[in-house]
Design a protein around this motif. Structure first.
Motif, PDB file in Angstrom:
ATOM      1  N   THR A 123       0.738  -1.460  -0.157  1.00 34.33           N
ATOM      2  CA  THR A 123       0.406  -0.001   0.537  1.00 34.33           C
ATOM      3  C   THR A 123       0.585   1.264  -0.002  1.00 34.33           C
ATOM      4  O   THR A 123       1.670   1.227   0.313  1.00 34.33           O
ATOM      5  CB  THR A 123      -0.683  -0.133   1.361  1.00 34.33           C
ATOM      6  OG1 THR A 123      -2.187  -0.807   1.215  1.00 34.33           O
ATOM      7  CG2 THR A 123      -1.843   1.058   1.048  1.00 34.33           C
ATOM      8  N   LEU A 124       0.412   2.291  -1.042  1.00 36.83           N
ATOM      9  CA  LEU A 124       1.567   2.898  -0.561  1.00 36.83           C
ATOM     10  C   LEU A 124       0.471   4.717  -0.687  1.00 36.83           C
ATOM     11  O   LEU A 124      -0.356   4.485  -1.381  1.00 36.83           O
ATOM     12  CB  LEU A 124       2.476   3.196  -2.850  1.00 36.83           C
ATOM     13  CG  LEU A 124       2.990   2.714  -3.506  1.00 36.83           C
ATOM     14  CD1 LEU A 124       3.678   2.486  -4.486  1.00 36.83           C
ATOM     15  CD2 LEU A 124       3.935   1.818  -2.376  1.00 36.83           C
ATOM     16  N   ALA A 125       1.399   5.655   0.212  1.00 41.37           N
ATOM     17  CA  ALA A 125       0.613   6.413   0.357  1.00 41.37           C
ATOM     18  C   ALA A 125       1.312   7.736   0.264  1.00 41.37           C
ATOM     19  O   ALA A 125       2.630   7.746   0.919  1.00 41.37           O
ATOM     20  CB  ALA A 125      -0.207   6.422   1.685  1.00 41.37           C
ATOM     21  N   THR A 126       1.256   9.037   0.325  1.00 42.06           N
ATOM     22  CA  THR A 126       2.380  10.134  -0.340  1.00 42.06           C
ATOM     23  C   THR A 126       1.307  11.330   0.973  1.00 42.06           C
ATOM     24  O   THR A 126      -0.182  10.887   1.160  1.00 42.06           O
ATOM     25  CB  THR A 126       1.712  10.026  -1.803  1.00 42.06           C
ATOM     26  OG1 THR A 126       0.537  11.352  -1.936  1.00 42.06           O
ATOM     27  CG2 THR A 126       1.909   9.608  -3.098  1.00 42.06           C
ATOM     28  N   LEU A 127       2.272  12.150   1.266  1.00 45.72           N
ATOM     29  CA  LEU A 127       2.101  12.942   2.238  1.00 45.72           C
ATOM     30  C   LEU A 127       1.431  14.036   1.292  1.00 45.72           C
ATOM     31  O   LEU A 127       0.730  14.819   1.933  1.00 45.72           O
ATOM     32  CB  LEU A 127       3.564  13.911   2.480  1.00 45.72           C
ATOM     33  CG  LEU A 127       4.389  13.513   3.117  1.00 45.72           C
ATOM     34  CD1 LEU A 127       5.517  13.758   3.901  1.00 45.72           C
ATOM     35  CD2 LEU A 127       3.565  12.475   4.731  1.00 45.72           C
ATOM     36  N   ARG A 156      -3.160   7.312  -2.997  1.00 48.86           N
ATOM     37  CA  ARG A 156      -3.399   6.421  -2.728  1.00 48.86           C
ATOM     38  C   ARG A 156      -3.270   5.055  -3.615  1.00 48.86           C
ATOM     39  O   ARG A 156      -3.970   5.245  -4.366  1.00 48.86           O
ATOM     40  CB  ARG A 156      -3.530   6.069  -1.363  1.00 48.86           C
ATOM     41  CG  ARG A 156      -4.534   4.314  -0.474  1.00 48.86           C
ATOM     42  CD  ARG A 156      -4.832   5.128   0.730  1.00 48.86           C
ATOM     43  NE  ARG A 156      -4.784   3.541   1.374  1.00 48.86           N
ATOM     44  CZ  ARG A 156      -3.644   3.716   2.473  1.00 48.86           C
ATOM     45  NH1 ARG A 156      -3.418   4.549   3.003  1.00 48.86           N
ATOM     46  NH2 ARG A 156      -3.894   2.379   3.045  1.00 48.86           N
ATOM     47  N   GLU A 189       2.684  -0.960   4.518  1.00 55.41           N
ATOM     48  CA  GLU A 189       1.796   0.420   3.988  1.00 55.41           C
ATOM     49  C   GLU A 189       3.783   1.402   4.345  1.00 55.41           C
ATOM     50  O   GLU A 189       4.406   0.616   4.760  1.00 55.41           O
ATOM     51  CB  GLU A 189       1.032   1.037   4.638  1.00 55.41           C
ATOM     52  CG  GLU A 189       0.841   2.065   4.182  1.00 55.41           C
ATOM     53  CD  GLU A 189       0.074   3.392   4.943  1.00 55.41           C
ATOM     54  OE1 GLU A 189      -0.273   4.500   5.235  1.00 55.41           O
ATOM     55  OE2 GLU A 189      -1.108   2.697   5.220  1.00 55.41           O
ATOM     56  N   SER A 213       4.828   5.445   3.143  1.00 56.84           N
ATOM     57  CA  SER A 213       3.989   6.419   3.062  1.00 56.84           C
ATOM     58  C   SER A 213       5.667   7.375   2.701  1.00 56.84           C
ATOM     59  O   SER A 213       7.353   7.380   3.189  1.00 56.84           O
ATOM     60  CB  SER A 213       3.175   6.691   4.075  1.00 56.84           C
ATOM     61  OG  SER A 213       4.732   6.784   5.259  1.00 56.84           O
ATOM     62  N   LEU A 266       8.905   8.454  -2.886  1.00 53.65           N
ATOM     63  CA  LEU A 266       8.294   7.205  -2.984  1.00 53.65           C
ATOM     64  C   LEU A 266       8.585   6.945  -5.062  1.00 53.65           C
ATOM     65  O   LEU A 266       8.817   5.550  -5.981  1.00 53.65           O
ATOM     66  CB  LEU A 266       6.828   7.363  -3.279  1.00 53.65           C
ATOM     67  CG  LEU A 266       6.283   7.551  -1.781  1.00 53.65           C
ATOM     68  CD1 LEU A 266       5.088   7.460  -1.741  1.00 53.65           C
ATOM     69  CD2 LEU A 266       7.037   6.315  -1.325  1.00 53.65           C
TER      70      LEU A 266
END
Length: 211
Positions: free
Chosen positions: A167-171, A175, A184, A186, A192
């Motif tokens: 699971t990739l999440a950026t600031l 997502r 995950e 982040s 990333l």
């Protein structure tokens, strides 16, 4: 934003990113162009591969539209080939509005939606520049171009059986769930993107590197 206005905006941004790379490789002498890039290939090979991908993506657009691809003489010089590929792709992009909304453009093992085609090319350009240049990094790309790069790398990893579930999440609020989601990771878009491009980073899972 309408499809037409988005396409125009994306093409304008592609022009800026492509011109930046063209400027960089034009300023390089043959010795620098033949030297290794950060991914181990020579810069000349990176530029030639990028050019070939541009021709291939243009042909894929024409195939999806039912058009006969235009035969193009491919120059031997990597710099000239890159510029020619930009011209050929721009002409194909002008024909994207011929595609139905649900059309799939098959490119590099991935089925692209019509609205993702120009973003895919932007991704290819900025990721090539990232490994070629000694003075330019993804931090200097347009933020939307970095997002294009992330989207393209995620699509590629989704198509690969050897990519881990993540699971990739950026600031910035983006997502993605790869292969159903998993550990995950982040960070900023740029952080990333650098990790996915190189395939490894300290304390992060290994993934197939972009090439």
């Amino acid at each position: 934003m309408t499809t037409i206005s988005r396409l125009a905006s994306d093409l304008s941004r592609l022009g800026r990113e492509s011109d930046m790379l063209d400027t960089i490789v034009t300023m390089m002498g043959d010795d620098l162009l033949d030297a290794p890039s950060t991914d181990g290939r020579s810069r000349r090979e990176v530029v030639a591969t990028l050019a070939d991908s541009g021709f291939a993506l243009a042909a894929a657009v024409d195939a999806a539209a039912g058009n006969t691809p235009t035969d193009t003489a491919v120059p031997d010089d990597a710099r000239v080939r890159y510029r020619e590929s930009n011209t050929v792709f721009a002409a194909a992009a002008d024909r994207l509005d011929q595609l139905p909304d649900d059309a799939a453009v098959e490119h590099a093992g991935v089925a692209l939606q019509r609205d993702d085609v120009v973003g895919q090319r932007i991704a290819e350009v900025v990721l090539a520049n990232n490994v070629i240049s000694r003075v330019w990094t993804l931090d200097e790309a347009d933020p939307d171009s970095v997002l294009n790069a992330l989207d393209a790398m995620v699509r590629r990893l989704e198509s690969r059986d050897d990519a881990p579930s993540l699971t990739l999440a950026t600031l910035e609020g983006d997502r993605w769930e790869l292969h159903g989601g998993g550990q995950e990771v982040s960070g900023t878009r740029e952080h990333l993107a650098q990790w996915l491009a190189h395939g490894e980073a300290d304390d992060l899972p290994a993934v197939p590197a972009w090439s």
